[in-house]
Design a protein around this motif. Structure first.
Motif, PDB file in Angstrom:
ATOM      1  N   UNK A 148      82.749 -46.415  78.148  1.00 45.21           N
ATOM      2  CA  UNK A 148      82.906 -45.594  79.419  1.00 45.21           C
ATOM      3  C   UNK A 148      83.740 -44.613  79.279  1.00 45.21           C
ATOM      4  N   UNK A 149      83.093 -43.978  80.674  1.00 45.41           N
ATOM      5  CA  UNK A 149      83.061 -42.688  81.518  1.00 45.41           C
ATOM      6  C   UNK A 149      83.725 -43.127  83.105  1.00 45.41           C
ATOM      7  N   UNK A 150      84.630 -41.297  83.036  1.00 40.28           N
ATOM      8  CA  UNK A 150      84.693 -41.389  84.395  1.00 40.28           C
ATOM      9  C   UNK A 150      83.770 -40.160  84.456  1.00 40.28           C
ATOM     10  N   UNK A 151      82.873 -40.239  86.087  1.00 39.26           N
ATOM     11  CA  UNK A 151      82.554 -39.285  86.747  1.00 39.26           C
ATOM     12  C   UNK A 151      82.952 -38.065  87.061  1.00 39.26           C
ATOM     13  N   UNK A 152      82.912 -36.657  86.411  1.00 33.19           N
ATOM     14  CA  UNK A 152      83.129 -35.898  87.005  1.00 33.19           C
ATOM     15  C   UNK A 152      82.351 -34.856  87.887  1.00 33.19           C
ATOM     16  N   UNK A 153      82.572 -33.871  88.775  1.00 35.85           N
ATOM     17  CA  UNK A 153      81.781 -32.658  89.045  1.00 35.85           C
ATOM     18  C   UNK A 153      82.336 -31.359  88.598  1.00 35.85           C
ATOM     19  N   UNK A 154      80.941 -30.745  88.283  1.00 38.27           N
ATOM     20  CA  UNK A 154      79.416 -30.212  88.318  1.00 38.27           C
ATOM     21  C   UNK A 154      78.882 -31.359  87.553  1.00 38.27           C
ATOM     22  N   UNK A 155      77.768 -31.808  88.022  1.00 40.64           N
ATOM     23  CA  UNK A 155      76.504 -32.329  87.524  1.00 40.64           C
ATOM     24  C   UNK A 155      75.206 -31.313  87.723  1.00 40.64           C
ATOM     25  N   UNK A 156      75.255 -31.297  86.230  1.00 41.87           N
ATOM     26  CA  UNK A 156      74.376 -30.074  86.136  1.00 41.87           C
ATOM     27  C   UNK A 156      72.909 -30.550  85.373  1.00 41.87           C
ATOM     28  N   UNK A 157      71.553 -30.051  86.654  1.00 38.02           N
ATOM     29  CA  UNK A 157      70.113 -29.973  86.586  1.00 38.02           C
ATOM     30  C   UNK A 157      69.349 -29.104  86.853  1.00 38.02           C
ATOM     31  N   UNK A 158      68.077 -29.074  86.112  1.00 37.26           N
ATOM     32  CA  UNK A 158      67.063 -28.308  86.620  1.00 37.26           C
ATOM     33  C   UNK A 158      66.515 -28.432  87.911  1.00 37.26           C
ATOM     34  N   UNK A 159      66.428 -27.527  88.914  1.00 36.09           N
ATOM     35  CA  UNK A 159      65.933 -27.685  90.393  1.00 36.09           C
ATOM     36  C   UNK A 159      65.267 -28.741  90.273  1.00 36.09           C
ATOM     37  N   UNK A 160      63.703 -28.626  89.644  1.00 38.03           N
ATOM     38  CA  UNK A 160      62.917 -29.183  89.856  1.00 38.03           C
ATOM     39  C   UNK A 160      63.389 -30.699  89.421  1.00 38.03           C
ATOM     40  N   UNK A 161      64.075 -31.109  88.412  1.00 44.19           N
ATOM     41  CA  UNK A 161      63.880 -32.463  88.142  1.00 44.19           C
ATOM     42  C   UNK A 161      64.659 -33.007  88.962  1.00 44.19           C
ATOM     43  N   UNK A 162      66.066 -32.609  89.697  1.00 45.89           N
ATOM     44  CA  UNK A 162      66.662 -33.744  90.802  1.00 45.89           C
ATOM     45  C   UNK A 162      66.702 -33.223  91.903  1.00 45.89           C
ATOM     46  N   UNK A 163      65.547 -31.793  92.693  1.00 48.41           N
ATOM     47  CA  UNK A 163      64.724 -32.648  93.353  1.00 48.41           C
ATOM     48  C   UNK A 163      63.602 -33.973  93.587  1.00 48.41           C
ATOM     49  N   UNK A 164      62.936 -33.970  92.081  1.00 51.05           N
ATOM     50  CA  UNK A 164      61.712 -35.070  92.380  1.00 51.05           C
ATOM     51  C   UNK A 164      62.836 -36.088  92.750  1.00 51.05           C
ATOM     52  N   UNK A 165      63.730 -36.224  91.332  1.00 53.69           N
ATOM     53  CA  UNK A 165      64.629 -37.858  91.395  1.00 53.69           C
ATOM     54  C   UNK A 165      65.360 -37.686  92.432  1.00 53.69           C
ATOM     55  N   UNK A 166      65.722 -36.952  93.483  1.00 52.01           N
ATOM     56  CA  UNK A 166      65.927 -37.478  95.010  1.00 52.01           C
ATOM     57  C   UNK A 166      64.659 -38.236  95.726  1.00 52.01           C
ATOM     58  N   UNK A 167      63.545 -37.376  94.977  1.00 47.97           N
ATOM     59  CA  UNK A 167      62.711 -38.557  95.973  1.00 47.97           C
ATOM     60  C   UNK A 167      62.381 -39.054  96.233  1.00 47.97           C
ATOM     61  N   UNK A 168      62.312 -39.391  94.508  1.00 53.14           N
ATOM     62  CA  UNK A 168      61.797 -40.924  93.961  1.00 53.14           C
ATOM     63  C   UNK A 168      62.921 -41.961  94.459  1.00 53.14           C
ATOM     64  N   UNK A 169      63.877 -41.964  94.581  1.00 50.00           N
ATOM     65  CA  UNK A 169      65.035 -42.824  94.823  1.00 50.00           C
ATOM     66  C   UNK A 169      64.923 -43.640  95.909  1.00 50.00           C
ATOM     67  N   UNK A 170      64.347 -44.891  95.568  1.00 52.06           N
ATOM     68  CA  UNK A 170      64.369 -45.793  95.808  1.00 52.06           C
ATOM     69  C   UNK A 170      65.295 -47.386  96.270  1.00 52.06           C
ATOM     70  N   UNK A 171      66.510 -46.901  95.459  1.00 47.11           N
ATOM     71  CA  UNK A 171      66.868 -48.104  94.908  1.00 47.11           C
ATOM     72  C   UNK A 171      67.601 -48.757  95.851  1.00 47.11           C
ATOM     73  N   UNK A 172      67.663 -48.018  97.818  1.00 47.66           N
ATOM     74  CA  UNK A 172      68.175 -48.857  99.279  1.00 47.66           C
ATOM     75  C   UNK A 172      68.891 -49.022  99.033  1.00 47.66           C
ATOM     76  N   UNK A 173      70.329 -47.996  98.249  1.00 39.38           N
ATOM     77  CA  UNK A 173      71.761 -47.878  98.382  1.00 39.38           C
ATOM     78  C   UNK A 173      72.230 -46.804  98.259  1.00 39.38           C
ATOM     79  N   UNK A 174      73.156 -46.410  98.395  1.00 41.79           N
ATOM     80  CA  UNK A 174      73.640 -45.238  99.072  1.00 41.79           C
ATOM     81  C   UNK A 174      74.576 -44.222  97.424  1.00 41.79           C
ATOM     82  N   UNK A 175      73.397 -43.351  96.067  1.00 41.91           N
ATOM     83  CA  UNK A 175      74.059 -43.873  95.133  1.00 41.91           C
ATOM     84  C   UNK A 175      75.419 -43.228  95.225  1.00 41.91           C
ATOM     85  N   UNK A 176      76.419 -43.036  94.243  1.00 43.04           N
ATOM     86  CA  UNK A 176      77.332 -42.862  93.616  1.00 43.04           C
ATOM     87  C   UNK A 176      77.232 -41.917  93.153  1.00 43.04           C
ATOM     88  N   UNK A 177      76.564 -41.350  92.851  1.00 42.28           N
ATOM     89  CA  UNK A 177      76.475 -39.234  92.452  1.00 42.28           C
ATOM     90  C   UNK A 177      75.494 -39.272  91.594  1.00 42.28           C
TER      91      UNK A 177
END
Length: 382
Positions: A148-177
């Motif tokens: 188990x780990x405690x997440x911090x920031x920065x969190x690092x991604x490729x621009x295209x990856x994180x944009x598509x990931x947010x577009x695909x978020x269908x969980x219905x809940x607010x993501x924690x990070x």
């Protein structure tokens, strides 16, 4: 390796007692710490996400960054930052919370190094405390802390990856990070060990903790500065004193707005850090300062203190005049000085006195002001 950064500073700060991105931490606003860290690390572009009514303030404070309004949730603010970026699909994007001010170049470098082989990386710390699951106030289970780990920031991604990931978020809940959004989209997120210093500011007590950490790591010396200024009265309808315009049957005459209170305080701060006086920085012979608002001078002096890693502790201004009466405007003056200096209002004093009809102030030929300030500066070794 080049990268771009998004700093999320859109919170309301209800638990910390105010918008924490503008609260003072060791003499400068919380947001400044992260902006300076990314600037020093060579970020190719910095996006700052703030509440809509803070956009103008942030853009004035950080002219080299792009400032954009955020949303009602962190996820919405992150997406607003992504839309403001000028980025290609493979560009490396660091998403950071302004509430974690002690970001360092080595941490940024460790993330960039891992991104040479990874699709996404976050800073995190292993959980060291025993974990308990409860039913209200009764323990029902003790999950293992292994892996188990405690997440911090920065969190690092490729621009295209994180944009598509947010577009695909269908969980219905607010993501924690952002990492959970990426993971949900099938992106493998790796972990780089973070730092205990990258503590998140959530409650008022967190500010005390980080202030104590700074003090424990830095040897400081106390600097005292004093300033004095005087201007003669002339024909007018109002006067500027300590950043507040007061209706009056006269005005003070000067090259700028002749705010003697701000001039005296500017000289006090410049004197405390050994950087001359107001005339050295803003010569009265320079036409660009004709009629200038004196808060520009005071902000400049405060910025120089921060650049020298100093911390303004408190200021005290005394206005010397027969008229106008200062007391009805004193709290407005304290509030304005608090805003200009990013200093708690309880650390600011404004007083007034007369000379009992004696001298040039007693004869109402002019007004005088004197100021004193206390600054903590790091010890400079020869």
């Amino acid at each position: 390796m080049t990268f771009k950064a998004i700093i999320v500073a859109g919170g309301s700060g209800t638990r910390s007692g105010g918008r924490k991105q503008w609260m003072s931490l060791s003499g400068k606003p919380v947001l400044n710490w992260s902006v300076e860290a990314f600037e020093n690390a060579g970020a190719a572009q910095i996006i700052i996400v703030v509440p809509e009514d803070d956009v103008a303030k942030a853009q004035a404070e950080f002219p080299n960054a792009i400032v954009t309004p955020g949303g009602s949730t962190r996820a919405q603010s992150v997406q607003a930052g992504l839309k403001a970026l000028n980025a290609a699909g493979d560009d490396i994007i660091m998403i950071h919370d302004a509430a974690r001010p002690f970001l360092t170049a080595p941490l940024i470098d460790s993330l960039l190094l891992r991104m040479e082989t990874a699709r996404a990386v976050i800073l995190a710390l292993p959980v060291t405390d025993s974990l308990k699951k409860t039913d209200h106030d009764t323990i029902t289970d003790a999950p293992t802390r292994e892996h188990l780990w405690r997440a911090q920031t920065p969190q690092v991604f490729r621009f295209g990856d994180i944009v598509r990931a947010y577009q695909a978020w269908t969980n219905g809940q607010e993501p924690t990070d952002d990492a959970i959004v990426a993971d949900h989209a099938g992106i493998r997120v790796e972990v780089v060990e973070g730092s205990q210093r990258l503590h998140k500011l959530t409650y008022k007590e967190d500010f005390e903790l980080l202030e104590a950490l700074i003090m424990s790591e830095t040897q400081t010396q106390i600097r005292v500065g004093q300033g004095f200024d005087a201007h003669r009265w002339g024909h007018g309808e109002s006067v500027w004193l300590c950043g507040v315009e007061i209706p009056h049957d006269k005005t003070l005459i000067g090259h700028s707005d002749a705010d003697a209170g701000l001039h005296a305080l500017t000289d006090a701060i410049l004197g405390a850090v050994g950087l001359g006086d107001i005339g050295d920085h803003f010569p009265p012979t320079d036409p660009q300062w004709k009629g200038a608002s004196s808060d520009v001078f005071l902000k400049h002096a405060a910025t120089l203190v921060r650049q020298k890693s100093g911390r303004l502790v408190n200021v005290d201004v005394t206005l010397i005049c027969e008229r106008p009466k200062v007391k009805p405007h004193r709290e407005a003056m304290r509030a304005r000085l608090s805003e200009i200096l990013s200093l708690p209002v309880e650390c600011i004093s404004v007083k007034a006195t007369t000379t009992e009809k004696m001298g040039f102030t007693g004869r109402e030929e002019g007004l005088a002001a004197q100021a004193i300030c206390l600054i903590e500066m790091p010890v400079v070794r020869a």
